[in-house]
Design a protein around this motif. Structure first.
Motif, short mmCIF file in Angstrom:
data_model
loop_
_atom_site.label_atom_id
_atom_site.label_comp_id
_atom_site.label_asym_id
_atom_site.label_seq_id
_atom_site.Cartn_x
_atom_site.Cartn_y
_atom_site.Cartn_z
N ILE A 1 45.36 31.53 57.09
CA ILE A 1 45.25 32.93 56.95
C ILE A 1 46.35 33.57 56.67
CG2 ILE A 1 43.89 35.01 57.80
CD1 ILE A 1 42.66 33.52 60.02
N PRO A 2 46.91 33.53 55.56
CA PRO A 2 48.07 33.97 55.17
C PRO A 2 48.57 35.52 55.76
CG PRO A 2 47.33 32.60 53.36
CD PRO A 2 46.17 32.61 54.36
N ASP A 3 47.44 36.40 55.69
CA ASP A 3 47.46 37.63 56.03
C ASP A 3 47.71 37.75 57.32
OD1 ASP A 3 46.99 38.33 53.29
OD2 ASP A 3 45.11 38.85 53.36
N GLU A 4 47.57 36.86 58.36
CA GLU A 4 47.65 37.01 59.63
C GLU A 4 48.64 36.22 60.24
OE1 GLU A 4 44.31 36.75 61.89
OE2 GLU A 4 42.80 37.50 60.31
N ASN A 5 49.62 35.20 59.08
CA ASN A 5 50.62 34.47 59.56
C ASN A 5 50.08 33.43 60.49
OD1 ASN A 5 52.52 36.12 57.95
ND2 ASN A 5 53.28 37.23 59.65
N ALA B 1 55.74 23.76 61.61
CA ALA B 1 55.61 24.88 60.88
C ALA B 1 55.10 26.22 61.89
CB ALA B 1 54.60 24.86 59.73
N SER B 2 56.21 27.19 61.99
CA SER B 2 55.83 28.33 62.89
C SER B 2 55.41 29.65 62.07
CB SER B 2 57.06 28.71 63.67
OG SER B 2 58.13 28.73 62.84
N GLY B 3 54.53 30.27 62.47
CA GLY B 3 54.04 31.58 61.90
C GLY B 3 53.47 31.20 60.53
N LYS B 4 53.96 32.12 59.41
CA LYS B 4 53.35 31.99 58.18
C LYS B 4 53.60 30.66 57.39
CE LYS B 4 52.52 34.77 54.20
NZ LYS B 4 52.67 36.11 53.52
N ASN B 5 54.80 29.91 57.92
CA ASN B 5 54.91 28.53 57.56
C ASN B 5 53.74 27.77 57.81
OD1 ASN B 5 57.63 29.40 57.07
ND2 ASN B 5 58.59 28.76 58.89
N ALA B 6 52.78 27.93 58.70
CA ALA B 6 51.85 26.99 58.96
C ALA B 6 50.78 27.17 57.96
CB ALA B 6 51.31 27.14 60.37
N THR B 7 50.81 28.07 57.13
CA THR B 7 49.85 28.31 56.10
C THR B 7 50.18 27.54 54.73
OG1 THR B 7 50.87 30.17 55.11
CG2 THR B 7 49.26 30.39 56.99
N VAL B 8 51.27 26.72 54.81
CA VAL B 8 51.61 25.83 53.66
C VAL B 8 51.37 24.81 54.04
CG1 VAL B 8 53.73 25.21 52.50
CG2 VAL B 8 53.77 27.55 52.92
N LEU B 9 50.51 23.94 53.54
CA LEU B 9 49.99 22.60 53.75
C LEU B 9 50.88 21.57 54.01
CD1 LEU B 9 46.52 22.56 51.97
CD2 LEU B 9 47.14 23.54 54.12
N HIS B 10 51.76 21.57 53.12
CA HIS B 10 52.91 20.40 53.31
C HIS B 10 54.23 21.04 53.57
CE1 HIS B 10 49.87 17.39 50.82
NE2 HIS B 10 49.55 17.61 52.17
N LYS C 1 38.94 28.87 50.48
CA LYS C 1 39.97 29.98 50.58
C LYS C 1 40.76 29.81 51.66
CE LYS C 1 41.03 34.77 50.32
NZ LYS C 1 40.42 36.15 50.36
N TYR C 2 40.00 29.47 53.01
CA TYR C 2 40.70 29.32 54.01
C TYR C 2 41.03 27.90 54.53
CZ TYR C 2 39.68 34.25 54.27
OH TYR C 2 39.83 35.76 53.64
N PHE C 3 40.01 27.12 53.90
CA PHE C 3 40.18 25.55 54.53
C PHE C 3 40.14 24.68 53.16
CE2 PHE C 3 37.38 21.87 56.16
CZ PHE C 3 38.56 21.04 56.19
N PRO C 4 41.34 24.77 52.42
CA PRO C 4 41.37 24.25 50.96
C PRO C 4 41.56 22.67 51.13
CG PRO C 4 43.54 24.97 51.69
CD PRO C 4 42.56 25.15 52.79
N HIS C 5 41.73 21.78 52.11
CA HIS C 5 41.86 20.59 52.12
C HIS C 5 40.66 19.74 52.47
CE1 HIS C 5 42.66 20.27 56.25
NE2 HIS C 5 43.46 21.14 56.24
N GLY C 6 40.45 18.13 52.18
CA GLY C 6 39.65 17.58 52.97
C GLY C 6 39.75 17.34 54.47
N THR C 7 38.75 16.84 55.00
CA THR C 7 38.72 16.68 56.74
C THR C 7 39.30 15.49 57.08
OG1 THR C 7 36.69 18.16 56.58
CG2 THR C 7 37.27 17.07 58.59
N SER C 8 39.11 14.37 56.12
CA SER C 8 39.25 13.01 56.67
C SER C 8 39.75 12.04 55.48
CB SER C 8 38.15 12.38 57.11
OG SER C 8 37.72 12.98 58.42
N HIS C 9 40.73 11.25 55.81
CA HIS C 9 41.21 10.02 55.04
C HIS C 9 41.44 8.79 55.68
CE1 HIS C 9 45.32 10.45 56.41
NE2 HIS C 9 45.20 11.83 56.39
#
Length: 429
Positions: free
Chosen positions: A389-393, A237-246, A351-359
């Motif tokens: 940070i979607p606003d910063e891609n 995931a490059s640029g803004k795509n990296a803000t999409v978790l899956h 808002k900026y870290f919406p997922h869990g840290t470990s599984h």
């Protein structure tokens, strides 16, 4: 199979541990996964049911494992039923296990062809009081198709309605959460291949390459290392795509100045690795990108110190969240007032870290195990904080796989480049 054979002692021990949990009069039956259709006469590649593999080491379709520890006939206490080969099958499908090969691979002495199952089953059911059957009970599972397990459960309960049926999944979830030395050895190989793929990518990425080209570089390294391929859909995931978790479409061109988020892992002998990295497409992080990268790295370093015996996932995630709050304040993404006035059920950092840290990690990428069980030696967890940070891609996630030990933990990916300076140096060649 591509991978080197695993020691049969692994599967012998796994069956022994399960037998100890079964009550007198128990019969446990495990089915292979289905071969899934696509369209016309097409099928997806076969992937074995992880519980059957965990107990037998057999990676072949249409297999059935039966455990009946108290059976009157010793040969009925462990039976592996296999698809019998033929000249037709050999021509059209390829080689299948012989009985001797299955004995060597699994450590099970009684191997029968699949046709014998319908003959042996009535005798086993006659002796059994409790019948343990399997199903996918992963806490995050969504099962919308009828599985081979589900069909078997319906047919068996219809034929034998007066038996007491019980769930075997909770027993296996408890066992699979603690990894043996042979399992750790196998996972290390998956991680070694993952590290090799990452190093290959560092020498390949530059402005103008496509995300799918990077995915192909990773796949090349996996397959040539005797892996079947990725343990899950690779995220490139490059640029803004990296803000999409899956994000998994992997169909954009990498642009100069972007950060590329990579989340991928090799599968080896059905065991998974799980790695995340963020690298600068142009070879050097901007000051702001580096600021966010270092913040994520600090949270990761803190989180690793809390993956220790005796802690639990709820406490752990709360501690990591509090650490992340302070980093987000330093990045001017949150204000102290936001944290002070937040809803405890919806903390501001989400808002900026919406997922869990470990599984859990193991035969499944999100491996089975009781979520709220306290951390114990032998468990393997991912450690994967991120800031998006979607606003910063910009999206940065860093992830290593951690083995909890009696004296702390071991980072199983410690030799894979992680520090920003090393990544930039390797990208420069």
């Amino acid at each position: 199979m591509r991978y080197a054979p695993l020691a049969p002692e692994l599967f012998i021990e796994n069956r022994r541990r399960l037998r100890e949990l079964l009550p007198p009069g128990a019969l446990a039956i495990f089915q292979a996964n289905d071969i899934q259709p696509t369209n016309a006469d097409g099928t997806l590649p076969f992937r074995q049911n992880n519980d059957l593999f965990y107990l037998s080491g057999v990676d072949q379709e249409e297999s059935i494992l039966v455990l009946c520890p108290g059976a009157a006939l010793e040969k009925h206490r462990e039976i592996l039923f296999l698809k019998e080969t033929s000249e037709h099958i050999l021509v059209w499908e390829g080689y299948k296990l012989t009985k001797d090969e299955a004995r060597t691979q699994s450590g099970i002495l009684t191997i029968m062809w699949l046709d014998a199952f319908k003959t042996v089953l009535p005798a086993l059911m006659n002796e059994a009081e409790y019948v343990f059957l399997n199903a996918n009970e992963h806490i995050r599972a969504t099962v919308e198709v009828e599985t081979r397990d589900a069909r078997f459960i319906k047919s068996l309960q219809a034929a034998y309605p007066l038996h007491q049926y019980r769930r075997v999944a909770p027993l296996l979830h408890g066992l699979r959460a603690i990894k043996s030395a042979e399992e750790i050895r196998t996972m290390r190989e998956a991680m070694r291949l993952t590290g090799q793929a990452f190093r290959r990518v560092l020498g390949f990425v530059r402005p103008g390459v496509w995300e799918f080209e990077i995915e192909a570089e990773i796949l090349h390294e996996f397959v040539r290392g005797r892996s079947r391929g990725p343990a899950y859909g690779s995220i490139i995931a490059s640029g803004k795509n990296a803000t999409v978790l899956h994000y998994t479409s992997n169909d954009h061109q990498c642009q100069a100045g972007d950060v590329l988020l990579l989340d991928f892992g090799a599968e080896y002998a059905n065991y998974a690795a799980d790695l995340s990295r963020a690298i600068p497409v142009s070879g050097t992080f901007s000051p702001r990108q580096r600021q966010v990268y270092d913040a994520v790295l600090r949270v990761m370093s803190f989180a690793k110190t809390r993956l220790v015996v005796g802690n639990d996932i709820e406490t752990y995630h709360k501690e990591v969240g509090q650490n992340m709050e302070q980093e987000l304040i330093k990045l001017d993404l949150l204000k102290a007032e936001d944290v002070k006035n937040q809803d405890s059920d919806a903390p501001a950092y989400k808002k900026y870290f919406p997922h869990g840290t470990s599984h859990y990690l193991g035969l499944d990428v999100h491996d089975v195990g009781f979520k709220y069980r306290k951390f114990e030696a032998g468990m393997v967890y991912t450690c994967e904080p991120g800031i998006y940070i979607p606003d910063e891609n910009l999206g940065i996630r860093l992830e290593n796989d951690i083995l909890i030990t009696a004296t702390g933990n071991e980072d199983l990916m410690a030799d894979i480049p992680l520090q920003a300076e090393e990544i930039e140096r390797l990208m420069r060649g």
